[in-house]
Design an enzyme around this catalytic site. Structure first.
Site, PDB file in Angstrom:
ATOM      1  NE  ARG A  86      10.800  58.768  55.389  1.00 17.73           N
ATOM      2  CZ  ARG A  86      10.400  57.778  54.597  1.00 17.73           C
ATOM      3  NH1 ARG A  86      10.942  56.588  54.691  1.00 17.73           N
ATOM      4  NH2 ARG A  86       9.452  57.967  53.725  1.00 17.73           N
TER       5      ARG A  86
ATOM      6  CB  THR B 183      12.288  61.169  47.782  1.00 13.67           C
ATOM      7  OG1 THR B 183      12.239  60.051  46.900  1.00 13.67           O
ATOM      8  CG2 THR B 183      10.923  61.816  47.838  1.00 13.67           C
TER       9      THR B 183
ATOM     10  CG  ASP C 207       8.321  64.989  42.050  1.00 13.99           C
ATOM     11  OD1 ASP C 207       9.263  64.253  42.420  1.00 13.99           O
ATOM     12  OD2 ASP C 207       7.324  65.242  42.762  1.00 13.99           O
TER      13      ASP C 207
ATOM     14  CE  LYS D   9       8.905  58.511  47.634  1.00 12.27           C
ATOM     15  NZ  LYS D   9       7.892  59.319  46.953  1.00 12.27           N
TER      16      LYS D   9
ATOM     17  CD  GLU E 284      19.584  78.930  60.654  1.00 13.38           C
ATOM     18  OE1 GLU E 284      20.358  79.583  61.378  1.00 13.38           O
ATOM     19  OE2 GLU E 284      18.350  79.010  60.717  1.00 13.38           O
TER      20      GLU E 284
ATOM     21  CE1 TYR F 197      19.616  75.653  63.152  1.00 12.79           C
ATOM     22  CE2 TYR F 197      19.739  75.351  65.519  1.00 12.79           C
ATOM     23  CZ  TYR F 197      18.994  75.538  64.376  1.00 12.79           C
ATOM     24  OH  TYR F 197      17.633  75.586  64.454  1.00 12.79           O
TER      25      TYR F 197
HETATM   26  C1  LIG Z   1       7.207  60.464  47.383  1.00 10.53           C
HETATM   27  C2  LIG Z   1       6.968  61.607  46.475  1.00 10.53           C
HETATM   28  C3  LIG Z   1       7.101  62.936  46.897  1.00 10.53           C
HETATM   29  C4  LIG Z   1       7.203  63.368  48.345  1.00 10.53           C
HETATM   30  O1  LIG Z   1       8.234  62.956  49.090  1.00 10.53           O
HETATM   31  P1  LIG Z   1       8.225  63.115  50.677  1.00 10.53           P
HETATM   32  O2  LIG Z   1       9.656  62.913  51.019  1.00 10.53           O
HETATM   33  O3  LIG Z   1       7.308  62.090  51.210  1.00 10.53           O
HETATM   34  O4  LIG Z   1       7.771  64.502  50.995  1.00 10.53           O
HETATM   35  C5  LIG Z   1       6.990  63.951  45.948  1.00 10.53           C
HETATM   36  N1  LIG Z   1       6.734  63.655  44.672  1.00 10.53           N
HETATM   37  C6  LIG Z   1       6.562  62.405  44.236  1.00 10.53           C
HETATM   38  C7  LIG Z   1       6.270  62.158  42.799  1.00 10.53           C
HETATM   39  C8  LIG Z   1       6.651  61.332  45.131  1.00 10.53           C
HETATM   40  O5  LIG Z   1       6.432  60.082  44.683  1.00 10.53           O
END
Ligand SMILES: *Cc1c(COP(=O)(O)O)cnc(C)c1O
Length: 458
Positions: free
Chosen positions: A249, A240, A213, A243, A48, A46
């Site tokens: 993840r 993320t 994003d 990807k 935090e 833990y």
């Molecule tokens: C995949 C994605 C997310 C979300 O990611 P998670 O880890 O699945 O919550 C947010 N924004 C965009 C543009 C994405 O392609």
């Protein structure tokens, strides 16, 4: 534990990944190092709070040796932090270096959490956020009515032009008339490179927080083949880590601004965004960080800082172009007429009169995995999507090149021809057609096994 079926199922999933070709553009195959960090005893801990920032300047973060000399346990709620603090700071400093940021928060459990934390850091309930229309390539977390954020904040959507680019004129008009607190650039199904400078100029006119994003293209940015929004006037970048970035993840928030002690309650100014974000992640929207995942993020960032990762990123884009060309030369119509990144959107309905869902299911039968995707012209939301979305990050990790891309395009054409012949999705499982699918499936498997997963390599 030995007989627990969970482990059998994990083995079967490993086989599925080895024998098939992963064309979902948001998926990838991690390295043995990333996997090892994730499956470590760090999950027991833990922690935090945050590793100390006392006495550390921004420059120190760039020097991993310097920061490990610091006192370590100031902003944690539990003891025993000596190792996790060092690990989390490694993750932070590597992320900052990778993306030219003043600050990195490596704790978001996912991309969705990262976005929510930024909204929470900067907006009050009812405030306006300007983001890309979901049906035009935006993400659920950018204002879909089914999300918590959409119930708290007031999302306004801009869209794309018929050519598939961002409608910058609409974006500007909405920004000037609605005066949103945040302008958000980011998407899950978009294959152009955004003009960050143009959006930044619009945002500065109204004092909005500029947020990108980059969940899909973070690996391309890290590899130097896609512009970095933080170099073009944007203040916040969320992503993320699983990807194109090829880590575990998880989520990540990078920002520019003041990184003073998080103990003092910061004023709500754009300059204080990094501190506001830290407080919005914890305790604002999350509890204890996943230190095993943070360690895996550190490993992945370390890999992305190596020169080989730049080659990887270049090859992703090269392969995506080859795949797009291979598909177009076989009669597939692509949204936006091609791709500038890792992702291709095919209008299957317009090309061959086949629905995206039927094509997705048929490709599953031959071991090619991708997903049906709505296109801007689809009125009935994502229910009967006309398109499929595919990409090259995962197959490029396996070492495939343009020759293999052409093969995949050819298999896709063969499968769509069978779909046209069958006509209805319900008849896909009909025994009559199985030998045709099986023949292609055997060829796909054979190619896949020639390119081992990173975790199988010696
Ligand atoms: C995949 C994605 C997310 C979300 O990611 P998670 O880890 O699945 O919550 C947010 N924004 C965009 C543009 C994405 O392609």
């Amino acid at each position: 534990m030995k007989n627990d079926p969970v482990f059998d199922l994990i083995n079967q999933e490993n086989e599925r990944q080895r024998e098939g070709l992963e064309l979902i553009p948001s998926e990838n195959y991690v390295s043995t190092g990333v996997l090892r960090a994730m499956g470590s005893v760090l999950t027991n801990k833990y922690s935090e709070g945050y590793p100390s920032f006392r006495g550390i300047t921004t420059d120190d973060f760039w020097d991993e040796d310097k920061i490990s000399e610091e006192k370590l346990t100031n902003f944690r709620y539990y003891g025993g932090q000596v190792n996790v603090d060092r690990i989390e700071r490694l993750a932070i400093s590597r992320a900052m270096r990778l993306f030219h940021a003043d600050h990195a928060n490596v704790q978001p459990h996912s991309g969705a959490n990262a976005n929510e934390a930024v909204y929470f850091a900067w907006c009050e309930p009812g405030d306006k956020i300007l983001a890309m229309n979901l049906a035009h390539g935006g993400h659920l977390t950018h204002g879909s009515p089914v999300t918590r954020s959409a119930k708290i904040y007031n999302f306004i959507a801009y869209g794309t032009t018929p050519e598939g680019d961002i409608d910058y004129d609409e974006l500007e008009r909405l920004a000037l008339s609605e005066k949103p607190k945040i302008i958000l650039v980011g998407y899950s199904a978009f294959m152009k490179v955004p003009d960050f400078d143009r959006v930044a100029k619009i945002g500065k006119k109204i004092g909005a927080l500029l947020m990108a994003d980059m969940a899909h293209v973070a690996g391309l940015i890290a590899g130097g083949v896609h512009p970095n929004p933080l170099d073009h006037g944007f203040q916040v970048m969320t992503t993320t880590t699983h990807k194109t970035l090829r880590g575990p993840r998880g989520g990540l928030i990078l920002s520019k601004g003041n990184v003073a002690s998080p103990l003092k309650k910061p004023e709500k100014t754009l300059e204080n965004i990094p501190i506001l974000i830290d407080r919005a992640v914890f305790p604002g929207t999350q509890g204890g960080p996943l230190e095993h995942v943070i360690a895996a993020k550190a490993v992945a960032f370390g890999e992305a800082l190596q020169p080989e990762f730049q080659t990887y990123a270049k090859n992703i884009v090269k392969n995506a172009k080859a795949l797009a060309d291979g598909l177009m030369s076989r009669g597939f119509i692509l949204q936006g007429g091609g791709t500038e990144n890792h992702l291709v959107l095919v209008n299957v309905k317009k090309s061959f009169g086949v629905s995206g869902k039927m094509f997705e299911k048929a490709l599953d039968l031959v071991g090619l995995t991708l997903n049906a995707n709505a296109l801007p012209e689809d009125k009935a939301a994502a229910f009967r999507p006309s398109g499929v979305r595919l990409g090259t990050p995962a197959i490029t990790t396996r070492g495939m090149g343009v020759k293999e891309m052409d093969k995949i395009a050819e298999w896709m054409k063969q499968v769509v021809d069978i779909c046209v012949k069958i006509g209805e999705e319900e008849k896909l499982e009909d025994k009559k057609y199985q030998p045709e699918f099986d023949k292609i499936h055997t060829e796909v498997k054979k190619l896949a096994l020639k390119f081992p997963l990173p975790t199988e390599r010696k």
